[in-house]
Design an enzyme around this catalytic site. Sequence first.
Site, PDB file in Angstrom:
ATOM      1  N   TYR A 172     -13.688   2.412  -1.859  1.00 17.23           N
ATOM      2  CA  TYR A 172     -12.357   1.912  -2.214  1.00 17.23           C
ATOM      3  C   TYR A 172     -11.329   2.308  -1.156  1.00 17.23           C
ATOM      4  O   TYR A 172     -10.578   1.457  -0.658  1.00 17.23           O
ATOM      5  CB  TYR A 172     -11.933   2.456  -3.582  1.00 17.23           C
ATOM      6  CG  TYR A 172     -10.531   2.046  -3.974  1.00 17.23           C
ATOM      7  CD1 TYR A 172     -10.271   0.769  -4.450  1.00 17.23           C
ATOM      8  CD2 TYR A 172      -9.461   2.933  -3.857  1.00 17.23           C
ATOM      9  CE1 TYR A 172      -8.988   0.380  -4.801  1.00 17.23           C
ATOM     10  CE2 TYR A 172      -8.181   2.558  -4.208  1.00 17.23           C
ATOM     11  CZ  TYR A 172      -7.953   1.279  -4.677  1.00 17.23           C
ATOM     12  OH  TYR A 172      -6.668   0.895  -5.009  1.00 17.23           O
ATOM     13  N   LYS A 176      -9.147  -0.147   1.471  1.00 18.78           N
ATOM     14  CA  LYS A 176      -7.689  -0.208   1.531  1.00 18.78           C
ATOM     15  C   LYS A 176      -7.154   0.251   2.892  1.00 18.78           C
ATOM     16  O   LYS A 176      -6.098  -0.218   3.342  1.00 18.78           O
ATOM     17  CB  LYS A 176      -7.083   0.617   0.401  1.00 18.78           C
ATOM     18  CG  LYS A 176      -7.349   0.033  -0.982  1.00 18.78           C
ATOM     19  CD  LYS A 176      -6.801  -1.379  -1.130  1.00 18.78           C
ATOM     20  CE  LYS A 176      -6.875  -1.887  -2.550  1.00 18.78           C
ATOM     21  NZ  LYS A 176      -6.259  -3.226  -2.728  1.00 18.78           N
TER      22      LYS A 176
END
Length: 275
Positions: A172, A176
């Site tokens: 994750y 990002k």
Amino acid sequence: MSKPVAIITGAAGGMGTATALRFAENYNLVLADVSEERLAALEKRLLQKGVSVEAQVVDVSEKKDIDRLAEAARHAGDLKALAHTAGISPGMGTPERLVEVNLIGTALLLEALQAQMTDGAAAVCIASMGAYIYQPYVTPELNSLIEDPLQPEFLTKLKQMVGDEAFEQNAYSISKTGVQLLVQKYAGILGQNNARINSLSPGIIDTPMTRLDMPPGSPLDLAVKASPAGREGVADEIATTIGFLCSADSSYITGIDVLVDGGATRVAISQLGML
């Protein structure tokens, strides 16, 4: 005079819906979301307010869906704003799926829309405070790889570079981080068309996605309670910042990330040892 067009991805989510409601007065809206049911409910709500809306069911990781969205925007009029809020959190998919949606999906979207982003248009892509927490692990080699997520065998190369275990744990945050890098890259590309792009990294925002991933007593929950703001943010606080970054009031801001976190990221890193 007809209104300009704004695309909002992830429109049926907390931040997307707040942005759609904020943009409704000044734009004709092209809304995209993976949930047909929730998207239809938002479309109905906006149509009842007299807003011009076109809704498309879109999986941002699918090129055919992105191409269809770009075509819908082209027919809708003059594209002046893009709010890319679509994304998934760690509790919503496998590590591979996190990268496919959050990073590869962002790259597909920007590639498809760059020709339409001209003459004062502005885009905002949602990143995350997770990118800041992961920053000490980022190397120039990793940056070079993840700013080009449409290259052949990207996921295989990414896993090989960071290692299987680190990929499982940090997919994750890596995804990002990649969003922030794509924005830096596209600032130069869109700047040639007199358009701008920035990323926005939310902290802990009170949305269904956050409630899925942040149980009471978790490190993120403790960071929120110890932060200067002392609370979670709300979706409209993100939408307000998106509105500013898409407006002429931010005409000299491009290629940066704006951290909207109530001070929680600094607490998470310095006090709670989340690294």
